[in-house]
Design a protein around this motif. Structure first.
Motif, PDB file in Angstrom:
ATOM      1  N   SER A  66       0.845  -1.193   0.000  1.00 22.13           N
ATOM      2  CA  SER A  66       0.000   0.000   0.000  1.00 22.13           C
ATOM      3  C   SER A  66       0.881   1.243   0.000  1.00 22.13           C
ATOM      4  O   SER A  66       1.864   1.313   0.745  1.00 22.13           O
ATOM      5  CB  SER A  66      -0.906   0.006   1.242  1.00 22.13           C
ATOM      6  N   TYR A  67       0.493   2.218  -0.823  1.00 18.36           N
ATOM      7  CA  TYR A  67       1.251   3.457  -0.960  1.00 18.36           C
ATOM      8  C   TYR A  67       0.329   4.654  -0.731  1.00 18.36           C
ATOM      9  O   TYR A  67      -0.894   4.523  -0.752  1.00 18.36           O
ATOM     10  CB  TYR A  67       1.872   3.547  -2.348  1.00 18.36           C
ATOM     11  N   ALA A  68       0.921   5.829  -0.556  1.00 19.88           N
ATOM     12  CA  ALA A  68       0.147   7.013  -0.178  1.00 19.88           C
ATOM     13  C   ALA A  68      -0.218   7.915  -1.345  1.00 19.88           C
ATOM     14  O   ALA A  68      -0.938   8.891  -1.156  1.00 19.88           O
ATOM     15  CB  ALA A  68       0.917   7.830   0.863  1.00 19.88           C
ATOM     16  N   ALA A  69       0.268   7.615  -2.547  1.00 21.43           N
ATOM     17  CA  ALA A  69       0.000   8.500  -3.687  1.00 21.43           C
ATOM     18  C   ALA A  69      -0.242   7.691  -4.950  1.00 21.43           C
ATOM     19  O   ALA A  69       0.334   6.615  -5.140  1.00 21.43           O
ATOM     20  CB  ALA A  69       1.165   9.471  -3.892  1.00 21.43           C
ATOM     21  N   ARG A  70      -1.076   8.225  -5.814  1.00 20.06           N
ATOM     22  CA  ARG A  70      -1.449   7.517  -7.038  1.00 20.06           C
ATOM     23  C   ARG A  70      -0.267   7.279  -7.972  1.00 20.06           C
ATOM     24  O   ARG A  70      -0.305   6.377  -8.808  1.00 20.06           O
ATOM     25  CB  ARG A  70      -2.529   8.298  -7.784  1.00 20.06           C
ATOM     26  N   ASP A  71       0.810   8.073  -7.817  1.00 15.28           N
ATOM     27  CA  ASP A  71       2.008   7.875  -8.642  1.00 15.28           C
ATOM     28  C   ASP A  71       2.502   6.436  -8.549  1.00 15.28           C
ATOM     29  O   ASP A  71       2.989   5.870  -9.525  1.00 15.28           O
ATOM     30  CB  ASP A  71       3.137   8.801  -8.181  1.00 15.28           C
ATOM     31  N   PHE A  72       2.368   5.843  -7.369  1.00 17.77           N
ATOM     32  CA  PHE A  72       2.842   4.477  -7.155  1.00 17.77           C
ATOM     33  C   PHE A  72       1.971   3.479  -7.912  1.00 17.77           C
ATOM     34  O   PHE A  72       2.484   2.562  -8.562  1.00 17.77           O
ATOM     35  CB  PHE A  72       2.839   4.140  -5.664  1.00 17.77           C
ATOM     36  N   ALA A  73       0.664   3.636  -7.810  1.00 21.66           N
ATOM     37  CA  ALA A  73      -0.241   2.723  -8.517  1.00 21.66           C
ATOM     38  C   ALA A  73      -0.049   2.841 -10.024  1.00 21.66           C
ATOM     39  O   ALA A  73      -0.061   1.843 -10.755  1.00 21.66           O
ATOM     40  CB  ALA A  73      -1.686   3.015  -8.133  1.00 21.66           C
ATOM     41  N   GLU A  74       0.148   4.055 -10.489  1.00 24.62           N
ATOM     42  CA  GLU A  74       0.359   4.264 -11.921  1.00 24.62           C
ATOM     43  C   GLU A  74       1.687   3.697 -12.388  1.00 24.62           C
ATOM     44  O   GLU A  74       1.863   3.376 -13.566  1.00 24.62           O
ATOM     45  CB  GLU A  74       0.265   5.761 -12.247  1.00 24.62           C
ATOM     46  N   ALA A  75       2.651   3.573 -11.444  1.00 26.20           N
ATOM     47  CA  ALA A  75       3.955   2.995 -11.781  1.00 26.20           C
ATOM     48  C   ALA A  75       3.958   1.472 -11.669  1.00 26.20           C
ATOM     49  O   ALA A  75       4.973   0.835 -11.932  1.00 26.20           O
ATOM     50  CB  ALA A  75       5.033   3.576 -10.862  1.00 26.20           C
ATOM     51  N   GLY A  76       2.804   0.884 -11.267  1.00 27.36           N
ATOM     52  CA  GLY A  76       2.712  -0.564 -11.160  1.00 27.36           C
ATOM     53  C   GLY A  76       2.510  -1.072  -9.754  1.00 27.36           C
ATOM     54  O   GLY A  76       2.607  -2.274  -9.503  1.00 27.36           O
ATOM     55  N   GLY A  77       2.210  -0.169  -8.803  1.00 26.79           N
ATOM     56  CA  GLY A  77       1.938  -0.581  -7.435  1.00 26.79           C
ATOM     57  C   GLY A  77       0.538  -1.144  -7.297  1.00 26.79           C
ATOM     58  O   GLY A  77      -0.356  -0.830  -8.088  1.00 26.79           O
ATOM     59  N   LEU A  78       0.318  -1.955  -6.276  1.00 27.28           N
ATOM     60  CA  LEU A  78      -0.974  -2.615  -6.089  1.00 27.28           C
ATOM     61  C   LEU A  78      -2.086  -1.632  -5.773  1.00 27.28           C
ATOM     62  O   LEU A  78      -3.153  -1.659  -6.413  1.00 27.28           O
ATOM     63  CB  LEU A  78      -0.866  -3.653  -4.963  1.00 27.28           C
ATOM     64  N   MET A  79      -1.874  -0.784  -4.786  1.00 23.32           N
ATOM     65  CA  MET A  79      -2.938   0.146  -4.403  1.00 23.32           C
ATOM     66  C   MET A  79      -2.357   1.393  -3.745  1.00 23.32           C
ATOM     67  O   MET A  79      -1.263   1.369  -3.170  1.00 23.32           O
ATOM     68  CB  MET A  79      -3.933  -0.530  -3.445  1.00 23.32           C
ATOM     69  N   SER A  80      -3.110   2.480  -3.832  1.00 22.64           N
ATOM     70  CA  SER A  80      -2.722   3.716  -3.161  1.00 22.64           C
ATOM     71  C   SER A  80      -3.968   4.400  -2.641  1.00 22.64           C
ATOM     72  O   SER A  80      -5.048   4.292  -3.225  1.00 22.64           O
ATOM     73  CB  SER A  80      -1.967   4.651  -4.112  1.00 22.64           C
ATOM     74  N   TYR A  81      -3.798   5.091  -1.528  1.00 22.04           N
ATOM     75  CA  TYR A  81      -4.887   5.897  -0.989  1.00 22.04           C
ATOM     76  C   TYR A  81      -4.273   7.122  -0.317  1.00 22.04           C
ATOM     77  O   TYR A  81      -3.377   7.001   0.520  1.00 22.04           O
ATOM     78  CB  TYR A  81      -5.712   5.110   0.039  1.00 22.04           C
ATOM     79  N   GLY A  82      -4.756   8.270  -0.701  1.00 13.94           N
ATOM     80  CA  GLY A  82      -4.217   9.487  -0.111  1.00 13.94           C
ATOM     81  C   GLY A  82      -4.788  10.716  -0.771  1.00 13.94           C
ATOM     82  O   GLY A  82      -5.677  10.647  -1.629  1.00 13.94           O
ATOM     83  N   ALA A  83      -4.263  11.855  -0.354  1.00 14.95           N
ATOM     84  CA  ALA A  83      -4.696  13.129  -0.914  1.00 14.95           C
ATOM     85  C   ALA A  83      -4.227  13.252  -2.360  1.00 14.95           C
ATOM     86  O   ALA A  83      -3.284  12.592  -2.790  1.00 14.95           O
ATOM     87  CB  ALA A  83      -4.147  14.277  -0.076  1.00 14.95           C
ATOM     88  N   ASN A  84      -4.911  14.104  -3.091  1.00 12.71           N
ATOM     89  CA  ASN A  84      -4.539  14.389  -4.471  1.00 12.71           C
ATOM     90  C   ASN A  84      -3.318  15.316  -4.461  1.00 12.71           C
ATOM     91  O   ASN A  84      -3.435  16.524  -4.296  1.00 12.71           O
ATOM     92  CB  ASN A  84      -5.707  15.051  -5.205  1.00 12.71           C
ATOM     93  N   ILE A  85      -2.134  14.719  -4.600  1.00 11.62           N
ATOM     94  CA  ILE A  85      -0.892  15.485  -4.502  1.00 11.62           C
ATOM     95  C   ILE A  85      -0.761  16.474  -5.658  1.00 11.62           C
ATOM     96  O   ILE A  85      -0.223  17.573  -5.499  1.00 11.62           O
ATOM     97  CB  ILE A  85       0.328  14.545  -4.463  1.00 11.62           C
ATOM     98  N   THR A  86      -1.277  16.088  -6.813  1.00 11.65           N
ATOM     99  CA  THR A  86      -1.220  16.988  -7.972  1.00 11.65           C
ATOM    100  C   THR A  86      -1.950  18.291  -7.680  1.00 11.65           C
ATOM    101  O   THR A  86      -1.466  19.388  -7.995  1.00 11.65           O
ATOM    102  CB  THR A  86      -1.839  16.307  -9.205  1.00 11.65           C
ATOM    103  N   ASP A  87      -3.108  18.188  -7.047  1.00 11.14           N
ATOM    104  CA  ASP A  87      -3.871  19.384  -6.699  1.00 11.14           C
ATOM    105  C   ASP A  87      -3.125  20.221  -5.668  1.00 11.14           C
ATOM    106  O   ASP A  87      -3.135  21.454  -5.728  1.00 11.14           O
ATOM    107  CB  ASP A  87      -5.248  18.978  -6.161  1.00 11.14           C
ATOM    108  N   ALA A  88      -2.447  19.550  -4.717  1.00 11.91           N
ATOM    109  CA  ALA A  88      -1.667  20.280  -3.710  1.00 11.91           C
ATOM    110  C   ALA A  88      -0.548  21.079  -4.370  1.00 11.91           C
ATOM    111  O   ALA A  88      -0.301  22.243  -4.013  1.00 11.91           O
ATOM    112  CB  ALA A  88      -1.104  19.299  -2.682  1.00 11.91           C
ATOM    113  N   TRP A  89       0.145  20.476  -5.337  1.00 10.84           N
ATOM    114  CA  TRP A  89       1.219  21.172  -6.054  1.00 10.84           C
ATOM    115  C   TRP A  89       0.667  22.390  -6.802  1.00 10.84           C
ATOM    116  O   TRP A  89       1.296  23.456  -6.818  1.00 10.84           O
ATOM    117  CB  TRP A  89       1.895  20.230  -7.042  1.00 10.84           C
ATOM    118  N   ARG A  90      -0.501  22.235  -7.407  1.00 12.47           N
ATOM    119  CA  ARG A  90      -1.092  23.363  -8.123  1.00 12.47           C
ATOM    120  C   ARG A  90      -1.403  24.501  -7.160  1.00 12.47           C
ATOM    121  O   ARG A  90      -1.143  25.682  -7.449  1.00 12.47           O
ATOM    122  CB  ARG A  90      -2.366  22.919  -8.847  1.00 12.47           C
TER     123      ARG A  90
END
Length: 325
Positions: A246-270
């Protein structure tokens, strides 16, 4: 016209362009302080927020980048460099360590942070509504979501009883907060945890070798800027060893990780970009409320789930914001 008068007029006319240029306002400079390396980040969301506020790099704003290359002890010196350059604002989107370094380096230059911890509890701001000093920014709740992440991991891997927890000891405050949250959540749902530390790529390899040897049932990767920069390595090792993670950001799931749950980091950067632009236009950080992320995302990689022999419950799929097939 006498020759002397003509030369005087000509000399004055020649000076006009220089005088005009001298009256033009200087281009503002942003100081960018981050504990990671530049290749680890995709800054599109930050640039988009900056553009929304009216600024485009190298057109009407300059950015001085300082990267610690995952060496936390370099951050104070890098922050001091930015202060010596008299930048208009320092941004610290890489977490608590760089924010503390910037805070210690200046009490006058505005600082915009993006952190997962409570900025009031950490003493960064007086309150969320009125920060009161030279710091403001985005709080994206990753620490508070630890219990939920652990519950989701248990739901996806119901047979798990022993969970390995990976933290970065170089980021001391963050690691301590993560372990406190995980321990409390694990007790509640009856899981046993084992802590593993890693601050370099080599240490990540070593941690995986140990946790696989000790037969952990699943892996919980703590939120940390360094781990995000090493997401490809982490995902590869988890897949290689067939370890549900389990990871905290969608970047991990998109890179091939099983699952992620967390805040939208992209929106935070914006939002960091937007706040930076507002400060360059004259807003005071003391008057800009700390924004709290209210966008949380659950991503599940069903291809990896199948490879691991896991059946994703339909109830979990129904709640997912993104399913990667």
């Amino acid at each position: 016209m006498k020759r002397r008068e003509f030369i005087a007029v000509l000399g004055g006319a020649a000076a006009w362009p220089f005088a005009a240029r001298a009256q033009q306002p200087a281009i503002p400079v942003i100081g960018f302080l981050d504990p990671r390396s530049p290749e680890a980040l995709v800054l599109r969301a930050f640039y988009r927020g900056l553009k929304d506020a009216g600024y485009i790099e190298r057109e009407n704003v300059m950015i001085e980048y300082r990267w610690a290359e995952n060496q936390m002890d370099r951050l104070p010196a890098l922050a001091a460099e930015l202060v010596s350059l008299r930048v208009g604002v320092i941004i610290s989107p890489g977490g608590l360590a760089s924010t503390l370094a910037a805070k210690q380096a200046t009490t006058t230059i505005p600082i915009v942070f993006a952190i997962s911890d409570d900025p009031v509890r950490l003493g960064l701001v007086a309150s969320l509504a009125r920060p009161g000093g030279n710091l403001t920014g985005i709080n994206f709740f990753a620490g508070e979501l630890t219990a939920k992440r652990l519950e989701l991991l248990r739901e996806l891997v119901p047979t798990a009883t022993r969970v390995a927890v990976l933290v970065n000891p170089a980021n001391t405050a963050n690691a301590e907060a993560t372990l406190k949250e995980v321990a409390a959540a694990a007790r509640t749902i009856g899981l046993k945890i084992q802590v593993f530390n890693a601050s370099t790529g080599r240490e990540i390899d070593a941690a995986f070798a140990t946790l696989v040897r000790e037969q952990a049932d699943a892996l919980f990767v703590g939120i940390d800027p360094f781990f995000n920069s090493r997401r490809v390595q982490l995902v590869h090792l988890a897949t290689l060893h067939k370890l549900p993670a389990s990871y905290a950001a969608r970047d991990f799931a998109e890179a091939g990780g099983l699952m992620s749950y967390g805040a939208n980091i992209t929106d935070a950067w914006r939002q960091v970009g937007v706040y930076t632009g507002r400060i360059l236009k004259g807003a005071q950080p003391a008057d800009l409320p700390v924004m709290q992320s209210d966008k949380f995302e659950l991503f599940i990689n069903t291809a990896i789930a199948r490879m691991l022999g896991l059946t994703v419950p339909l109830s979990l799929l129904a709640r997912a914001d993104g399913v990667i097939e």
